[in-house]
Design a protein around this motif. Structure first.
Motif, PDB file in Angstrom:
ATOM      1  N   ILE A 112       0.840  -1.206   0.000  1.00 59.03           N
ATOM      2  CA  ILE A 112       0.000   0.000   0.000  1.00 59.03           C
ATOM      3  C   ILE A 112       0.876   1.257   0.000  1.00 59.03           C
ATOM      4  O   ILE A 112       0.640   2.201  -0.753  1.00 59.03           O
ATOM      5  CB  ILE A 112      -0.956   0.005   1.224  1.00 59.03           C
ATOM      6  N   LYS A 113       1.916   1.262   0.842  1.00 62.99           N
ATOM      7  CA  LYS A 113       2.815   2.422   0.928  1.00 62.99           C
ATOM      8  C   LYS A 113       3.539   2.636  -0.394  1.00 62.99           C
ATOM      9  O   LYS A 113       3.694   3.778  -0.856  1.00 62.99           O
ATOM     10  CB  LYS A 113       3.811   2.226   2.081  1.00 62.99           C
ATOM     11  N   LYS A 114       3.968   1.550  -1.011  1.00 62.10           N
ATOM     12  CA  LYS A 114       4.671   1.630  -2.297  1.00 62.10           C
ATOM     13  C   LYS A 114       3.771   2.267  -3.349  1.00 62.10           C
ATOM     14  O   LYS A 114       4.192   3.152  -4.093  1.00 62.10           O
ATOM     15  CB  LYS A 114       5.109   0.219  -2.719  1.00 62.10           C
ATOM     16  N   LYS A 115       2.521   1.820  -3.424  1.00 63.90           N
ATOM     17  CA  LYS A 115       1.565   2.366  -4.398  1.00 63.90           C
ATOM     18  C   LYS A 115       1.296   3.848  -4.123  1.00 63.90           C
ATOM     19  O   LYS A 115       1.221   4.653  -5.049  1.00 63.90           O
ATOM     20  CB  LYS A 115       0.246   1.577  -4.384  1.00 63.90           C
ATOM     21  N   GLU A 116       1.162   4.187  -2.861  1.00 62.89           N
ATOM     22  CA  GLU A 116       0.921   5.574  -2.459  1.00 62.89           C
ATOM     23  C   GLU A 116       2.093   6.471  -2.884  1.00 62.89           C
ATOM     24  O   GLU A 116       1.885   7.554  -3.440  1.00 62.89           O
ATOM     25  CB  GLU A 116       0.747   5.612  -0.938  1.00 62.89           C
ATOM     26  N   LEU A 117       3.309   5.998  -2.640  1.00 60.75           N
ATOM     27  CA  LEU A 117       4.490   6.774  -3.017  1.00 60.75           C
ATOM     28  C   LEU A 117       4.625   6.894  -4.536  1.00 60.75           C
ATOM     29  O   LEU A 117       4.990   7.954  -5.047  1.00 60.75           O
ATOM     30  CB  LEU A 117       5.753   6.139  -2.421  1.00 60.75           C
ATOM     31  N   GLU A 118       4.325   5.811  -5.256  1.00 63.38           N
ATOM     32  CA  GLU A 118       4.426   5.831  -6.715  1.00 63.38           C
ATOM     33  C   GLU A 118       3.480   6.864  -7.329  1.00 63.38           C
ATOM     34  O   GLU A 118       3.796   7.474  -8.349  1.00 63.38           O
ATOM     35  CB  GLU A 118       4.148   4.441  -7.296  1.00 63.38           C
ATOM     36  N   GLN A 119       2.319   7.052  -6.715  1.00 61.00           N
ATOM     37  CA  GLN A 119       1.375   8.065  -7.207  1.00 61.00           C
ATOM     38  C   GLN A 119       1.977   9.470  -7.108  1.00 61.00           C
ATOM     39  O   GLN A 119       1.620  10.349  -7.872  1.00 61.00           O
ATOM     40  CB  GLN A 119       0.061   8.007  -6.428  1.00 61.00           C
ATOM     41  N   ASN A 120       2.884   9.649  -6.157  1.00 55.18           N
ATOM     42  CA  ASN A 120       3.560  10.937  -5.975  1.00 55.18           C
ATOM     43  C   ASN A 120       4.956  10.934  -6.602  1.00 55.18           C
ATOM     44  O   ASN A 120       5.811  11.740  -6.234  1.00 55.18           O
ATOM     45  CB  ASN A 120       3.646  11.282  -4.480  1.00 55.18           C
TER      46      ASN A 120
END
Length: 166
Positions: A112-120
């Motif tokens: 989840i954190k990885k996906k969140e960071l990738e969006q940014n």
């Protein structure tokens, strides 16, 4: 008793295949050793374990247990800790404890954190990335071996399985 061709878990975290049995002379005594090679690491490896003392290996989980583990992933909790040092200690303890439920929560959290960071347009820091890869190898490696699929296909398998259930 294990035999040549068996896929096993070495030291509770690494999936290996028993590729042979060799006799080695130690002084006057000759002993048989299993020859293990990593199944999912692209590193040439040769692990020698005494046939008569195999405490460092265990059989892989059953297909039924692998499916149960996949279903457990839907109940995983987000265990993110903002403090880098505390998070590292907590996550490394989860890796060393090798508790499947906690490992699923760890994977879920970092995914989840990885996906969140990738969006940014950002990435996990190196420590989190390394821990994520270690947890992935432990969980996905054993699921892949149990279901007889490639480790690269585990995430797709999980998505497909969970989508059919909902």
């Amino acid at each position: 008793m294990f035999k040549i061709g068996d896929v096993v878990v070495y030291k509770n975290s690494v999936i290996c295949k028993i590729n042979g049995i060799e006799k080695i002379s130690l002084g006057k005594e000759e002993k048989e050793y299993f020859v293990l090679n990593y199944l999912y690491r692209n590193v040439p490896t040769r692990i020698m374990l005494p046939v008569d003392n195999c405490l460092q290996i265990r059989p892989i989980m059953s297909k039924k247990d692998a499916i149960s583990l996949i279903e457990l992933m839907t109940k995983s909790k987000n265990i993110w800790v903002n403090d880098n040092k505390v998070r590292k200690e907590k996550f490394l303890k989860i890796i060393s404890d090798n508790n499947k439920e906690q490992l699923c929560s760890l994977l879920h959290t970092l995914y989840i954190k990885k996906k969140e960071l990738e969006q940014n347009k950002k990435n996990l820091n190196l420590t989190d990335k390394s821990i994520f890869e270690a947890a992935e190898e432990i969980i996905f490696g054993e699921i892949a071996a149990s279901l007889n699929i490639d480790i690269k296909d585990v995430l797709t398998y999980i998505d497909n399985y969970l989508n059919k259930k909902s």
